[in-house]
Design a protein around this motif. Structure first.
Motif, short mmCIF file in Angstrom:
data_model
loop_
_atom_site.label_atom_id
_atom_site.label_comp_id
_atom_site.label_asym_id
_atom_site.label_seq_id
_atom_site.Cartn_x
_atom_site.Cartn_y
_atom_site.Cartn_z
N ASP A 106 -6.55 1.35 3.50
CA ASP A 106 -6.74 0.55 4.70
C ASP A 106 -5.72 0.97 5.76
O ASP A 106 -4.53 0.65 5.65
CB ASP A 106 -6.59 -0.93 4.38
CG ASP A 106 -6.87 -1.84 5.57
OD1 ASP A 106 -7.07 -1.33 6.68
OD2 ASP A 106 -6.89 -3.07 5.36
N GLN B 235 0.86 -1.18 0.00
CA GLN B 235 0.00 0.00 0.00
C GLN B 235 0.90 1.23 0.00
O GLN B 235 1.72 1.41 0.90
CB GLN B 235 -0.93 0.00 1.21
CG GLN B 235 -1.92 1.14 1.24
CD GLN B 235 -3.00 0.94 2.29
OE1 GLN B 235 -4.15 0.66 1.97
NE2 GLN B 235 -2.64 1.06 3.56
N THR C 297 -5.20 -0.10 8.61
CA THR C 297 -4.66 -1.18 9.43
C THR C 297 -3.46 -1.85 8.77
O THR C 297 -2.80 -2.67 9.41
CB THR C 297 -5.74 -2.25 9.71
OG1 THR C 297 -6.08 -2.93 8.49
CG2 THR C 297 -6.99 -1.62 10.29
N ARG C 298 -3.18 -1.51 7.53
CA ARG C 298 -2.06 -2.12 6.81
C ARG C 298 -0.87 -1.16 6.78
O ARG C 298 -1.05 0.06 6.60
CB ARG C 298 -2.46 -2.44 5.36
CG ARG C 298 -3.62 -3.41 5.23
CD ARG C 298 -3.96 -3.61 3.77
NE ARG C 298 -2.85 -4.19 3.02
CZ ARG C 298 -2.82 -4.26 1.68
NH1 ARG C 298 -3.82 -3.77 0.96
NH2 ARG C 298 -1.79 -4.82 1.09
#
Length: 259
Positions: A146, A74, A148-149
């Motif tokens: 995201d 990401q 959380t990544r």
């Protein structure tokens, strides 16, 4: 079209056309042509203009390497401008890359790249947003980001155009969105001793507000990051472009240690 974005594109176009180039940006010249700009270099650049061109070349390659080396799937490019990393770097399969910038910049960029039949080499998402407004984070999440990544963040050439308060607010939001292990790359920050009396780049330096200046790394270390400084002369020497004298500028990479 942003003069600063075109100035960076011009540097990248010239480097790409040169022998023994540190990178190849096959679309930089197309941006200039679409904007009615010339490829020629200034006939008599001042010392600051020369230094800025050199730094732009080195930082382009350095950030290219850092983003790929991060290993994160990401990636977020803040104030992406006419950056074409989504189209020219060898991204691992599964990479999702987000580019944020103002709508006119992205519209111009998309038009030029479409005319060149350019295809991204990763899952690229453009997010139209004003980074001085807090809603940019919501727009990024709505686009699929995201938090959380772990993320590889790039803040290239931006902070110097912001006040210290604006820069701190932006980086605080980046930190809030960054899972532990996320990586950040940005400029080291200039000290107040930088001479700006170079008329050949006055149209650019007149826009500078200083950002966090020489205290950028200290700010990051105090706000949940572990930073590492990369002096420009050291990085340049690693790429076979030694400098005559250390400039005091350079780059910072940082790893997120906590929310």
């Amino acid at each position: 079209m942003s003069k600063t974005a075109l100035a960076v594109a011009r540097v990248r176009a010239h480097e790409s056309a040169a022998g023994n180039a540190l990178f190849d940006d096959p679309y930089a010249a197309a941006f200039l042509a679409a904007a009615g700009e010339q490829m020629r270099k200034p006939t008599s650049p001042g010392p600051l203009a020369t230094a800025l061109r050199f730094q732009t070349v080195i930082r382009t390659r350095f950030y290219d390497d850092e983003l790929i080396r991060s290993g994160h799937a990401q990636v977020v490019l803040l104030a992406a401008g006419l950056d074409t990393r989504a189209y020219r770097l060898p991204w691992p399969s599964g990479t999702r890359l987000y580019e944020l910038d103002l709508p006119p910049v992205l519209e111009f960029k998309h038009g030029v790249l479409a005319a060149q039949s350019a295809a991204p080499r990763c899952d690229r998402t453009a997010v139209a947003a004003d980074l001085l407004r807090p809603t940019w984070a919501d727009r990024l999440v709505d686009a699929g980001f995201d938090a959380t990544r772990p993320t590889a963040w790039l803040v290239e050439g931006l902070l110097v155009y912001l006040t210290a308060e604006e820069a701190a607010t932006l980086l605080t939001t980046v930190g809030d969105l960054s899972a532990p292990g996320s990586r950040l790359a940005l400029e080291r920050g200039r000290s107040g001793r930088t001479r700006l009396d170079d008329p050949s780049v006055a149209h650019i330096t007149a826009l500078w507000k200083g950002g966090l200046g020489a205290g950028t790394a200290d700010w990051l270390d105090a706000h949940g990051w572990r930073s590492e400084a990369h002096p420009l002369d050291t990085v340049a020497a690693c790429y076979g472009r030694p400098m005559g004298n250390p400039s005091g500028t350079g780059f910072i990479t940082a790893v997120r240690t906590s929310r």
